[in-house]
Design an enzyme around this catalytic site. Structure first.
Site, PDB file in Angstrom:
ATOM      1  N   CYS A 450       5.297  -4.754   5.907  1.00 46.53           N
ATOM      2  CA  CYS A 450       5.999  -3.535   6.315  1.00 46.53           C
ATOM      3  C   CYS A 450       5.453  -3.015   7.642  1.00 46.53           C
ATOM      4  O   CYS A 450       6.178  -2.350   8.391  1.00 46.53           O
ATOM      5  CB  CYS A 450       5.883  -2.468   5.237  1.00 46.53           C
ATOM      6  SG  CYS A 450       4.183  -2.085   4.762  1.00 46.53           S
ATOM      7  N   HIS A 862       1.686   1.712   2.632  1.00 52.40           N
ATOM      8  CA  HIS A 862       3.002   1.240   3.069  1.00 52.40           C
ATOM      9  C   HIS A 862       3.363   1.918   4.384  1.00 52.40           C
ATOM     10  O   HIS A 862       2.997   3.070   4.630  1.00 52.40           O
ATOM     11  CB  HIS A 862       4.046   1.565   1.988  1.00 52.40           C
ATOM     12  CG  HIS A 862       5.441   1.152   2.351  1.00 52.40           C
ATOM     13  ND1 HIS A 862       5.773  -0.137   2.684  1.00 52.40           N
ATOM     14  CD2 HIS A 862       6.592   1.872   2.436  1.00 52.40           C
ATOM     15  CE1 HIS A 862       7.067  -0.201   2.947  1.00 52.40           C
ATOM     16  NE2 HIS A 862       7.589   1.015   2.816  1.00 52.40           N
TER      17      HIS A 862
END
Length: 1018
Positions: A450, A862
């Site tokens: 990510c 994330h």
């Protein structure tokens, strides 16, 4: 009397003589007559009316029936019996003719009520059904429609009524225009309208008959007969309720019993109905069915029907009466056929003559069609660039028409693509998820990647850099830039909802990163930009050497190295000056940078309000530069002098360190704030010059300057009061208990200061630019003194980049705990940032991307990205809160998931999710006002033309994706029909798997969407 009348009618007397004799006979017929004589006259009248070859006998027969029926009703009832009616209707071979039906209709008008009439109506209910089953022609069928419209008692009842409606549909399918010429065509249209009007009347009386009739209609148009059904079926469509459209289309497109060939035949014939001049809503039903096919991924049908019918639809633009429907269908067919240029190129030879015809027509309808056609052409040229030889005649034909802007073009291209249609199976099978409503494409998470996806989306949304990459001519000396170009090309033009960056990731992999583990996105960004920069430099040197070696002329002096793409877009320059406090010698060094790393000030600075971060309420004042300080300021107050560069030598004039911005907490008024700030920029620069002059001549200040000093004190007092008020409010919140405080919810992270010292990006930039004392172990080696000395280091920006990248240094190594920790402070992000440059100049920057890290450690968590188009536009045109301009529309890129967002969401993300903090910021330099800026803005916004190989690869992959989706839909359709409408287990495929952890994003292989997409690998 009947014999005399028949002889007169069939004689060779002149018409006037015949008419005189007929009038005498009719007058005599009004008198009382014997039963046999009256029956004989009625029989003659019926015979003349039905079998007369000329107009006069038919008219005489009609008059006889009228006179006898009105003056001798009992005898007429005896004559017009069920047996007589049956003989009229079955008098010849085949279905009854229109005259026989007209005679029956006339008889019903004159027939008195009674048992005889009931018997006749019962007979007619059977006979009209038999008649339509024998497929009468348009005239007879229209006569039946008129008969039933005038005498509803003749309509078949019970189950026969539905059968009658279905047979009427079959009759319409057999209609053929019997005569040529305008009169014959008009009569044919009227007959078809009468029959369809009867159907509408029956449907209103019995709505349950509509769907079976539609099923019969589809059976007619989907049957592959040698002779296609009549376009008169289009007259039925106008009477269909639009409320049924969605359900009918959904059931039809998901019906497994309907084969592809049947569907292709049906939709092709429906498109032919565009030529029917009186068909209302035909275009709506055609478009709805095309959308339904796209929703179930039957792309092979859509491709075939588009390529075979688009030219015919285009030709109908010539006829004003069908132009509206034809244009609607044409627009939909072209705007959805985005995987290939084939459909558009079929029309290229026809567009210039069509434009010439519409211009010559000079009507409101023609002008409107011209404008929409020109807009459509510009959309297609934008979508499929790279064919100048084919497009030149077309562009020449429409050169005088309005050119839509890029935002309008993207809006049109994004709303109708086949892959943007909602799939009926998507709720159960995420592989069939449609492209995001935003029109943007996601990136597949390949396992803790990510951080790569967020950086790539931020770079892609930096439109100037994206255009620079896409304009790159294919060069083997820049393999990484070429791969980035392909990635950007697919992000711009692919029909997939998400693509895989695997090929690019492997080429740009940072050597010291461990595969499959979370990494620092800022570190990856620095490495990527450095790789691209060095690769382009090396490639340029190689090209220059090859050029020199192949040139027969003596080698010339090598040209000065040009800036690379990275330098042009992200490169700035920073000057570091160190002044020895012993000898006052100053050493200077200018360095290039691509991003600025902003450290957090130490905790003791939290309560201090530097000038650049002092903000007044939006309704009172926008951020602006304050006047110079006064000598009355006490030691406990941080005055403006502390925010200025110290005058090190006479050659280094003081530079103001003001930073202006819009506080993110005031996002609701962002447009009006930007407008006010822009209007004040010019005045600010003038005030800056005046302040510097005033500081050098401090001893000669006049009364006016002392008034300014008083204003400064008043403004600072207001700021202090506001700060104290905020502190009191937060203390009250703290008194509610530790569990209610945001800090208490995050024990694993650390905060450097409380909410009293809440920070802004402005504070961090000010801290970065503030003077630094080099003392103790950090002393500076002075070459003049030849020893370590105390010194002062000052940093200045000498050249601002086109895109300013700011990294907030949230990850640091704690010597006490011997581990990396994350600073979780909420940092407010200004939408508009004004940075000082050396020489007293200032440069405005607009926020365009924010990469957010969710988690408490750099090794986990994330990343996701908020971004908007990084294209310049004056603040006055940023749009409204209800309808933002594209440059003001924010998007949230969370791996495969892309959604609309807002600056308010960007500003409040940390307050809602304390672990989610802004990490990397992209600001775009705002061009200065004036004609040059406008020209530059329009130049930047011109979409580049992709090279042929890339366009072909995108087109092939789009076709492949459509085939994949169609195959997947077919394999799933058999199962979905047995599933309930809204099963509990079928929900949540499109939801973020990490949302239950208090974060807008998840870090799984499918990204924020959690779905399993067909993956395109670069």
């Amino acid at each position: 009397m009947d014999k005399i009348l028949e002889a007169v009618v069939t004689s060779s007397y002149p018409v006037s003589v015949k008419q005189g004799l007929v009038r005498r006979v009719l007058e005599a017929a009004r008198q009382p007559l014997e039963r046999e004589q009256c029956l004989a006259l009625l029989a003659l009248g019926a015979r003349l009316y039905v079998g007369g070859a000329e107009e006069l006998p038919r008219r005489v027969g009609c008059q006889l029936l009228h006179v006898a029926g009105r003056h001798h009703p009992d005898v007429f009832a005896e004559f017009f019996s069920a047996r007589r009616v049956l003989r009229l209707l079955q008098g010849g071979a085949g279905p009854p003719g229109p005259r026989a039906l007209a005679c029956v209709q006339l008889g019903l008008q004159l027939l008195p009520e009674g048992p005889a009439a009931d018997e006749v109506f019962a007979l007619l209910r059977r006979e009209v059904l038999r008649t339509v089953c024998e497929r009468p022609g348009p005239a007879a069928c229209a006569q039946v429609a008129r008969l039933l419209a005038r005498h509803p008692r003749c309509v078949p009842d019970g189950p026969h009524r539905l059968l009658f409606c279905q047979q009427l549909v079959r009759c319409l399918g057999r209609f053929r225009c019997p005569a040529e010429g305008e009169e014959g065509a008009v009569e044919f249209l009227e007959q078809a309208q009468q029959v369809s009007g009867l159907l509408a009347q029956l449907w209103r009386a019995q709505p349950a008959a509509i769907l079976p009739c539609l099923k019969e209609l589809f059976a007619v148009i989907s049957c592959a007969e040698e002779e296609p059904p009549s376009s008169a079926l289009a007259s039925v469509v106008q009477h269909l309720p639009l409320e049924l459209m969605d359900g009918v289309v959904r059931n039809l497109s998901n019906d497994d019993s309907v084969t592809d060939s049947q569907m292709l035949t049906a939709i092709s014939r429906m498109i032919d109905w565009v030529s029917w001049p009186l068909g209302k809503n035909i275009d709506k039903w055609i478009i709805a069915l095309l959308k339904g096919l796209a929703a179930v991924k039957k792309f092979s049908i859509l491709i075939e029907v588009s390529l075979t019918k688009i030219e015919k639809v285009f030709s109908k633009l010539l006829y004003p009466i069908v132009r509206g429907a034809a244009l609607s269908v044409l627009k939909y067919m072209l705007l959805t056929f985005q995987h290939s240029h084939e459909a558009f190129h079929l029309l290229l030879p026809h567009i210039p003559p069509m434009v010439a015809s519409l211009v010559k027509e000079d009507s409101n309808s023609g002008t409107s069609c011209l404008e929409q056609l020109a807009e459509l052409v510009h959309c297609m040229v934008f979508r499929f660039p790279g064919f100048p030889d084919l497009y030149e005649p077309v562009m020449e034909a429409i050169k005088d028409l309005h050119v839509p802007n890029e935002d309008r073009i993207k809006q049109l291209l994004g709303q109708d693509a086949w892959t943007s249609q909602k799939s009926e199976l998507a709720g159960f099978y995420p592989r069939l998820m449609a492209k995001s409503d935003t029109g943007k494409i996601g990136l597949i998470n390949l396992g803790n990647t990510c951080y790569v996806n967020s950086i790539l989306q931020a770079l892609f949304m930096a439109s100037d850099f994206r255009h620079c990459v896409l304009r790159l001519t294919e060069n083997n000396s820049q393999p990484l830039m070429t791969k980035l170009q392909w990635l950007f090309g697919f992000l711009e033009h692919s029909q997939r909802p998400a693509i895989s960056p695997e090929n690019f990731l492997s080429a740009s992999w940072t050597p010291w990163f461990s595969p499959g583990t979370q990494q620092d996105c800022s570190e990856y960004l620095k490495y990527l930009l450095d790789r691209l920069h060095e690769e382009e430099k090396t490639g340029t040197r190689i090209c220059q050497k090859l050029k020199q070696s192949s040139s027969p002329s003596p080698p010339e002096e090598p040209p000065a190295p040009s800036s690379t793409s990275v330098e042009k877009m992200f490169g700035g320059k920073i000057v570091t000056r160190i002044c020895c406090l012993c000898c006052l010698n100053v050493s200077s060094r200018e360095e290039a940078f691509t991003d600025l790393s902003l450290a957090f000030p130490p905790p003791e600075r939290c309560r201090r309000r530097r000038l650049g971060s002092v903000m007044r309420p939006t309704e009172d004042i926008t951020a602006r530069e304050l006047p110079p300080p006064t000598s009355a300021q006490g030691p406990g107050r941080v005055g403006p002098r502390r925010q200025r560069k110290h005058c090190i030598t006479e050659d280094t004039p003081p530079t103001s360190l003001y930073i202006e911005g819009l506080d993110s907490k005031e996002a609701g008024g962002q447009s009006s704030q930007e407008e006010r700030i822009e209007r004040e920029e010019e005045g600010k620069e003038e005030r800056t010059e005046k302040e510097e002059v005033g500081e050098e001549e401090e001893s000669t200040r006049g009364e006016g300057e002392r008034e300014k000093e008083e204003e400064v004190e008043e403004e600072e007092e207001k700021v202090e009061k506001e700060t104290e008020k905020e502190a009191e409010q937060e203390k009250e919140e703290d008194s509610l208990g530790a569990g209610t405080h945001p800090d208490a919810a995050i024990p694993s992270g650390e905060r450097t200061c409380g909410s009293e010292g809440s920070r802004s990006v402005l504070d961090l930039v000010n801290y970065f630019l503030s003077p630094e004392k080099l003392t103790a172990e950090n002393r500076y080696y002075c070459e003049s003194c030849a020893s370590l000395q105390d010194a002062e280091k000052v940093v200045e920006l000498s050249q601002g980049p086109c895109y300013l990248i700011l990294t907030l240094l949230r990850f640091s190594f704690d010597l006490r705990t011997m581990r990396r920790r994350k600073i979780l402070d909420d940092v407010s992000i200004p939408l508009l940032l004004r940075l000082p440059l050396a020489g007293g100049r200032g440069q405005a920057y607009d926020l365009c991307s924010v990469v957010v890290h969710s988690g408490v450690s750099s090794e986990s968590g994330h990343y996701y990205c908020y971004a908007r188009e990084g294209a310049a536009r004056p603040a006055a045109s940023l749009g409204t809160a209800d309808r933002p301009e594209p440059e003001n529309q924010w998007y949230l890129f969370n791996d495969t998931r892309v959604s609309f967002s807002s600056f308010e969401s960007v500003s409040n993300v940390t307050s809602f999710f304390p672990k989610d903090t802004a990490y990397v910021l992209f600001y775009r330099q705002r061009p200065r006002e004036g004609p040059e800026a406008e020209l530059g803005s329009s130049r930047v916004r011109t979409e580049p033309t992709l090279h042929k190989d890339l366009m072909e690869a995108i087109s092939k992959d789009n076709i492949l994706y459509l085939q994949e989706q169609e195959k997947e839909a077919r394999s799933r359709a058999a199962y979905i029909s047995a599933l309930p409408t809204s099963p509990h287990w079928g929900r949540g495929f499109d939801e973020d798997k990490d949302e239950d952890e208090g974060s807008p994003g998840g870090c799984n292989p499918a990204g924020g969407n959690g779905g399993d997409f067909h993956r395109l690998v670069f």
